[in-house]
Design an enzyme around this catalytic site. Structure first.
Site, PDB file in Angstrom:
ATOM      1  N   GLN A 135       3.456   2.886  -9.442  1.00  0.00           N
ATOM      2  CA  GLN A 135       2.427   4.193  -9.669  1.00  0.00           C
ATOM      3  C   GLN A 135       2.757   5.306  -8.673  1.00  0.00           C
ATOM      4  OE1 GLN A 135      -1.724   2.415  -9.565  1.00  0.00           O
ATOM      5  NE2 GLN A 135      -0.918   0.537 -10.178  1.00  0.00           N
ATOM      6  N   GLU A 140      -3.608   0.778  -7.765  1.00  0.00           N
ATOM      7  CA  GLU A 140      -3.235   0.711  -6.485  1.00  0.00           C
ATOM      8  C   GLU A 140      -4.422   1.676  -5.657  1.00  0.00           C
ATOM      9  OE1 GLU A 140       0.690   1.533  -5.064  1.00  0.00           O
ATOM     10  OE2 GLU A 140       1.547   0.328  -6.403  1.00  0.00           O
ATOM     11  N   LEU A 200       5.448   6.718   8.005  1.00  0.00           N
ATOM     12  CA  LEU A 200       6.716   6.147   7.324  1.00  0.00           C
ATOM     13  C   LEU A 200       7.566   5.218   8.583  1.00  0.00           C
ATOM     14  CD1 LEU A 200       8.442   8.321   4.793  1.00  0.00           C
ATOM     15  CD2 LEU A 200       6.873   6.312   4.379  1.00  0.00           C
ATOM     16  N   LEU A 201       8.270   4.285   8.080  1.00  0.00           N
ATOM     17  CA  LEU A 201       9.258   3.595   9.053  1.00  0.00           C
ATOM     18  C   LEU A 201      10.273   4.278   9.330  1.00  0.00           C
ATOM     19  CD1 LEU A 201       8.473  -0.065   7.787  1.00  0.00           C
ATOM     20  CD2 LEU A 201       7.697   0.798   9.892  1.00  0.00           C
ATOM     21  N   ASP A 245      -0.547  -9.409  -4.996  1.00  0.00           N
ATOM     22  CA  ASP A 245       0.718  -8.553  -5.644  1.00  0.00           C
ATOM     23  C   ASP A 245       1.809  -8.806  -4.327  1.00  0.00           C
ATOM     24  OD1 ASP A 245       2.332  -7.150  -7.399  1.00  0.00           O
ATOM     25  OD2 ASP A 245       1.606  -5.289  -6.340  1.00  0.00           O
ATOM     26  N   ASP A 289       2.784  -2.034   1.644  1.00  0.00           N
ATOM     27  CA  ASP A 289       2.409  -1.982   0.097  1.00  0.00           C
ATOM     28  C   ASP A 289       1.106  -2.856  -0.018  1.00  0.00           C
ATOM     29  OD1 ASP A 289       2.574  -0.685  -1.979  1.00  0.00           O
ATOM     30  OD2 ASP A 289       4.285  -1.623  -2.961  1.00  0.00           O
TER      31      ASP A 289
END
Length: 404
Positions: A110, A147, A232-233, A299, A319
């Site tokens: 997605q 999502e 973000l990592l 999921d 996620d």
């Protein structure tokens, strides 16, 4: 504040192992200045001239943006510390920093966007797909579920309340589709999918394998759109991550079952398979199972670890958008690892028992944590109530193991 009381509780003050240089993701000389590469990625490089003090009298580290301090703080044992003074600033940046670039993230089923800020920080933006009170239709397969942006926000706070601290920081944000995406994107494929709806709203749908079509377009009101912004990592070129397939992964087939669904002794063979045959990897996976059951997330097919730390480190719970889709029913199969292995960390079990008591009720704590988010209320009331019910079911499952 119940949350403040929780974090003062002895169970939330169990000492951490000492962090040595080799336990840090990045070894940084705080006296050295870092320059940021403006290559569009979040890479940063040490400048060749080490300057011990800046003209302001601060060390260079003091001038790092919050996202960079977050990256530098990651170690073998935790993604961020329990009492992280950075967290309010980091969440504030995600919610308010000006967006200077928006491109679609490749891969995934997605649409997600990577957004960049003037301080070179980057965030993963998941747009709103359904309202707070909509439940996932009962006939949907788990792999075709939406999502949800609010699930990403709630998952971060729930993970923190459980003291796992394995989900990168997430904040809700109201984005202007015109100014923050359409007018500044350099992504030609994304740019082609913008249109004005018959109601006069700005819409786009991007390119992906599920829900990227005009029927499933994301539309603003007229151009305001809710979404989650996840820090973000570190870039994978700087800190490699390893992706592990979960032994309790679902079949992702409409009629086939996975082996763990057919074999009641499945855990015995997992225990003999590296990396689950030693250390705390299996117990870490069961922690993740508890988190997923509380959220109703079916999921979890993979998880990740930082390669530098080998097998002896925490799992990244990335996620989480398919959590919090249903509140009226629970999915007992998510608890299979706990039920089949009859194992759980003592510290996790004690914290779960604490969160089932009135002064520290899980739903109250999550409500308090989410009340500060820009998109509050993040979860509809029935989802909060479902958390307490599911927590009771986790404790019952552990009780059965102890009795057996």
């Amino acid at each position: 504040s119940k949350l403040a009381a929780l974090f003062k509780h002895p169970l939330y003050n169990i000492p951490m192992p000492e962090v040595t240089e080799k336990d840090k993701l990045f070894v940084v000389n705080p006296m050295e200045r870092f320059s940021l590469r403006s290559s569009g990625s979040d890479e940063w490089v040490s400048s060749s001239k080490a300057e011990t003090l800046l003209p302001t009298g601060k060390t260079a580290y003091d001038t790092y943006p919050a996202w960079l301090k977050f990256h530098v703080g990651i170690n073998r044992y935790e993604l961020y510390p329990r009492r992280d003074p950075l967290m309010p600033t980091l969440l504030q940046d995600l919610a308010t920093q000006r967006i200077i670039s928006s491109v679609q993230k490749s891969g995934g089923t997605q649409i997600k966007l990577i957004m960049t800020f003037p301080n070179y920080g980057q965030a993963l933006f998941k747009p709103m797909k359904q309202t707070r009170d909509q439940e996932t239709p009962i006939d949907f397969f788990y792999f075709s579920d939406f999502e949800r942006h609010n699930a990403e926000i709630a998952a971060f706070h729930l993970d923190r309340i459980l003291d796992f601290r394995r989900i990168p920081p997430v904040s809700g944000r109201l984005v202007n589709i015109t100014k923050d995406i359409r007018d500044i994107t350099t992504d030609k494929k994304l740019a082609k999918t913008f249109f004005i709806s018959p109601a006069g709203n700005v819409c786009f749908y991007g390119e992906c394998s599920y829900y990227c079509s005009t029927e499933h377009a994301l539309c603003g009101k007229p151009d305001q759109l809710e979404g989650s912004m996840a820090a973000l990592l570190p870039d994978k070129t700087l800190a490699k991550r390893r992706s592990w397939r979960s032994p309790w992964r679902r079949s992702y087939h409409k009629s086939k079952k996975a082996e763990w669904e057919l074999n009641p002794n499945y855990c015995a063979q997992v225990r003999e398979t590296p990396p689950y045959d030693r250390g705390h990897r299996l117990l870490d996976l069961i922690d993740m199972t508890v988190l997923d059951f509380l959220m109703g997330n079916m999921d979890r097919h993979h998880y990740e670890t930082f390669e530098k730390f080998g097998n002896d480190t925490f799992l990244l719970h990335l996620d989480n958008g398919r959590g919090f889709g249903t509140h009226s029913r629970d999915e007992p199969s998510i608890l299979a690892p706990l039920q089949q292995c009859c194992s759980i960390k003592k510290s996790t079990y004690l914290r779960l028992q604490l969160l089932a008591t009135k002064p520290y009720r899980l739903s109250d704590l999550l409500w308090e944590a989410l009340a500060t988010d820009p998109l509050s209320p993040v979860l509809a009331e029935p989802h909060l109530r479902a958390l307490d019910r599911r927590l009771g079911k986790v404790l019952e499952a552990v009780g059965r193991c102890l009795a057996g």
